[in-house]
Motif scaffolding. Structure first.
Motif, PDB file in Angstrom:
ATOM      1  N   PHE A 146       0.837  -1.187   0.000  1.00 52.49           N
ATOM      2  CA  PHE A 146       0.000   0.000   0.000  1.00 52.49           C
ATOM      3  C   PHE A 146       0.873   1.238   0.000  1.00 52.49           C
ATOM      4  N   ARG A 147       0.278   2.355  -0.495  1.00 49.91           N
ATOM      5  CA  ARG A 147       0.984   3.633  -0.520  1.00 49.91           C
ATOM      6  C   ARG A 147       0.069   4.710   0.064  1.00 49.91           C
ATOM      7  N   THR A 148       0.617   5.491   0.985  1.00 44.98           N
ATOM      8  CA  THR A 148      -0.154   6.539   1.647  1.00 44.98           C
ATOM      9  C   THR A 148       0.668   7.814   1.734  1.00 44.98           C
ATOM     10  N   VAL A 149       0.000   8.940   1.474  1.00 45.62           N
ATOM     11  CA  VAL A 149       0.572  10.270   1.702  1.00 45.62           C
ATOM     12  C   VAL A 149      -0.203  10.910   2.840  1.00 45.62           C
ATOM     13  N   ASP A 150       0.515  11.534   3.734  1.00 43.54           N
ATOM     14  CA  ASP A 150      -0.098  12.240   4.857  1.00 43.54           C
ATOM     15  C   ASP A 150       0.311  13.705   4.766  1.00 43.54           C
ATOM     16  N   ILE A 151      -0.663  14.588   4.581  1.00 45.20           N
ATOM     17  CA  ILE A 151      -0.385  16.022   4.458  1.00 45.20           C
ATOM     18  C   ILE A 151      -0.939  16.754   5.676  1.00 45.20           C
ATOM     19  N   ASP A 171       0.156  10.518 -10.919  1.00 42.93           N
ATOM     20  CA  ASP A 171      -0.285   9.138 -10.732  1.00 42.93           C
ATOM     21  C   ASP A 171      -0.605   8.885  -9.256  1.00 42.93           C
ATOM     22  N   PHE A 172      -1.895   8.882  -8.942  1.00 46.49           N
ATOM     23  CA  PHE A 172      -2.349   8.553  -7.599  1.00 46.49           C
ATOM     24  C   PHE A 172      -3.161   7.265  -7.584  1.00 46.49           C
ATOM     25  N   ALA A 173      -2.972   6.432  -8.593  1.00 47.01           N
ATOM     26  CA  ALA A 173      -3.697   5.163  -8.646  1.00 47.01           C
ATOM     27  C   ALA A 173      -3.329   4.312  -7.432  1.00 47.01           C
ATOM     28  N   GLY A 174      -4.326   3.951  -6.628  1.00 48.16           N
ATOM     29  CA  GLY A 174      -4.096   3.127  -5.462  1.00 48.16           C
ATOM     30  C   GLY A 174      -3.470   3.829  -4.280  1.00 48.16           C
ATOM     31  N   VAL A 175      -3.272   5.143  -4.374  1.00 45.14           N
ATOM     32  CA  VAL A 175      -2.654   5.917  -3.289  1.00 45.14           C
ATOM     33  C   VAL A 175      -3.740   6.535  -2.415  1.00 45.14           C
ATOM     34  N   THR A 176      -3.599   6.400  -1.108  1.00 39.01           N
ATOM     35  CA  THR A 176      -4.481   7.073  -0.163  1.00 39.01           C
ATOM     36  C   THR A 176      -3.800   8.339   0.339  1.00 39.01           C
ATOM     37  N   VAL A 177      -4.516   9.447   0.330  1.00 37.57           N
ATOM     38  CA  VAL A 177      -4.000  10.702   0.886  1.00 37.57           C
ATOM     39  C   VAL A 177      -4.836  11.068   2.103  1.00 37.57           C
ATOM     40  N   ASN A 178      -4.222  11.035   3.269  1.00 40.02           N
ATOM     41  CA  ASN A 178      -4.859  11.461   4.508  1.00 40.02           C
ATOM     42  C   ASN A 178      -4.421  12.870   4.859  1.00 40.02           C
ATOM     43  N   GLY A 179      -5.175  13.505   5.750  1.00 38.48           N
ATOM     44  CA  GLY A 179      -4.847  14.865   6.137  1.00 38.48           C
ATOM     45  C   GLY A 179      -4.846  15.074   7.635  1.00 38.48           C
ATOM     46  N   LEU A 180      -4.017  16.011   8.066  1.00 38.75           N
ATOM     47  CA  LEU A 180      -4.064  16.497   9.439  1.00 38.75           C
ATOM     48  C   LEU A 180      -4.327  17.994   9.341  1.00 38.75           C
ATOM     49  N   ALA A 181      -5.572  18.391   9.591  1.00 38.91           N
ATOM     50  CA  ALA A 181      -5.969  19.796   9.497  1.00 38.91           C
ATOM     51  C   ALA A 181      -5.720  20.478  10.832  1.00 38.91           C
ATOM     52  N   ILE A 182      -4.968  21.599  10.795  1.00 39.28           N
ATOM     53  CA  ILE A 182      -4.597  22.318  12.017  1.00 39.28           C
ATOM     54  C   ILE A 182      -5.403  23.607  12.084  1.00 39.28           C
ATOM     55  N   GLY A 183      -6.223  23.741  13.109  1.00 37.52           N
ATOM     56  CA  GLY A 183      -7.053  24.923  13.257  1.00 37.52           C
ATOM     57  C   GLY A 183      -6.276  26.120  13.789  1.00 37.52           C
ATOM     58  N   GLY A 184      -6.928  27.286  13.703  1.00 40.56           N
ATOM     59  CA  GLY A 184      -6.347  28.496  14.258  1.00 40.56           C
ATOM     60  C   GLY A 184      -5.984  29.545  13.244  1.00 40.56           C
ATOM     61  N   ILE A 198      -8.115  15.215   1.030  1.00 38.24           N
ATOM     62  CA  ILE A 198      -8.004  13.764   1.154  1.00 38.24           C
ATOM     63  C   ILE A 198      -8.478  13.085  -0.128  1.00 38.24           C
ATOM     64  N   HIS A 199      -7.961  11.881  -0.351  1.00 34.98           N
ATOM     65  CA  HIS A 199      -8.188  11.240  -1.653  1.00 34.98           C
ATOM     66  C   HIS A 199      -7.893   9.753  -1.531  1.00 34.98           C
ATOM     67  N   GLY A 200      -8.646   8.947  -2.249  1.00 34.18           N
ATOM     68  CA  GLY A 200      -8.331   7.535  -2.378  1.00 34.18           C
ATOM     69  C   GLY A 200      -9.017   6.661  -1.349  1.00 34.18           C
ATOM     70  N   PHE A 204      -8.903   9.708   5.357  1.00 34.98           N
ATOM     71  CA  PHE A 204      -9.523  10.353   6.507  1.00 34.98           C
ATOM     72  C   PHE A 204      -8.759  11.623   6.883  1.00 34.98           C
ATOM     73  N   VAL A 205      -9.392  12.454   7.707  1.00 31.53           N
ATOM     74  CA  VAL A 205      -8.771  13.668   8.231  1.00 31.53           C
ATOM     75  C   VAL A 205      -8.718  13.581   9.748  1.00 31.53           C
ATOM     76  N   GLU A 206      -7.557  13.839  10.307  1.00 27.97           N
ATOM     77  CA  GLU A 206      -7.402  14.041  11.743  1.00 27.97           C
ATOM     78  C   GLU A 206      -7.378  15.547  11.986  1.00 27.97           C
ATOM     79  N   TYR A 207      -7.882  15.988  13.145  1.00 25.05           N
ATOM     80  CA  TYR A 207      -7.997  17.426  13.395  1.00 25.05           C
ATOM     81  C   TYR A 207      -7.243  17.821  14.656  1.00 25.05           C
ATOM     82  N   ALA A 208      -6.430  18.861  14.549  1.00 22.70           N
ATOM     83  CA  ALA A 208      -5.782  19.489  15.698  1.00 22.70           C
ATOM     84  C   ALA A 208      -6.392  20.871  15.856  1.00 22.70           C
ATOM     85  N   THR A 209      -6.869  21.197  17.034  1.00 20.50           N
ATOM     86  CA  THR A 209      -7.532  22.486  17.243  1.00 20.50           C
ATOM     87  C   THR A 209      -6.577  23.651  17.028  1.00 20.50           C
TER      88      THR A 209
END
Length: 243
Positions: A146-151, A171-184, A198-200, A204-209
């Motif tokens: 598996f291949r994952t990008v975390d932004i 080329d993002f075929a089969g790639v999951t892109v997750n996110g960490l959204a930082i508030g403020g 997010i993509h693929g 999912f998105v994780e959230y930091a306040t």
């Protein structure tokens, strides 16, 4: 307060010694289960203190007991690369592709992150370019299941092509892109990451306040990406389960 310089290295070494009694290595000859890229935001909206919070939070997560367990207890090793990003042409590799087979590999990555000096300041937020950069870097990664990008980021794209264009032209075929959204810094950043970033499969998105919450949110996100479930003999990272 950041763990800069020699003091930071000593803290990392002390943490590693405290965990060395139970961290079992992974067989390096087993198939790589996941190629994971961790990209964190150093654009103009991130000040010096917030940069240190991100850097220190990533290093601390790599040595957290639950993260070490998630790296080393799964079927096969994980390959990791870490990079900073901001403007169109400001992407900098902090940790090149590393196949994690032991706690020592995680200690070395944590030390490399702590030694990092910020590569650029005062550039805008080019998430699309960061995604394109990550897509191209998979060509140098080990062959993994598996291949994952975390932004991670605290603002919407405001420079160059948007995330949607990156997904259309790289080329993002089969790639999951997750996110960490930082508030403020930006309004509705969580919705933006959910709708635009997010993509693929299983993304999912994780959230930091705020950046104060970055370390805890990053640790939660990383554990979720690393944990696996066995379905029909196939190892699937959590978040990539078939619908």
């Amino acid at each position: 307060m950041g763990l800069d310089g020699q003091y930071g290295s000593l803290v990392i070494r002390a943490a590693a010694l405290g965990l060395s009694l139970w961290a079992a290595p992974v067989a390096a000859d087993e198939p790589c289960r996941l190629a994971l890229q961790l990209g964190f935001d150093i654009s103009a909206s991130v000040d010096a203190a917030e940069y240190r919070q991100q850097r220190d939070g990533i290093a601390a997560a790599l040595l957290a007991p639950e993260i070490i367990s998630a790296f080393l207890d799964g079927p096969g090793p994980v390959a990791v690369s870490i990079f900073e990003w901001s403007g169109r042409f400001q992407q900098h590799v902090v940790v090149d592709w590393t196949l994690v087979t032991s706690q020592g590999d995680l200690v070395a990555m944590a030390e490399r992150v702590m030694a990092q000096q910020r590569a650029s300041v005062d550039f805008p937020t080019a998430i699309g370019y960061a995604l394109g950069f990550a897509a191209q870097r998979f060509a140098a990664a080990p062959d993994c299941l598996f291949r994952t990008v975390d932004i991670s980021g605290d603002g919407a794209n405001n420079d160059g092509f948007p995330p949607g264009a990156a997904y259309a032209h790289f080329d993002f075929a089969g790639v999951t892109v997750n996110g960490l959204a930082i508030g403020g810094a930006s309004i509705n950043i969580l919705d933006y990451f959910r709708q635009q970033v997010i993509h693929g499969p299983g993304a999912f998105v994780e959230y930091a306040t705020s950046h104060d919450d970055f370390a805890a949110a990053f640790r939660r996100k990383l554990e979720r990406e690393l944990r696996v479930m066995i379905l029909g003999g196939l190892a699937l990272p959590t978040g990539q389960l078939p619908l």
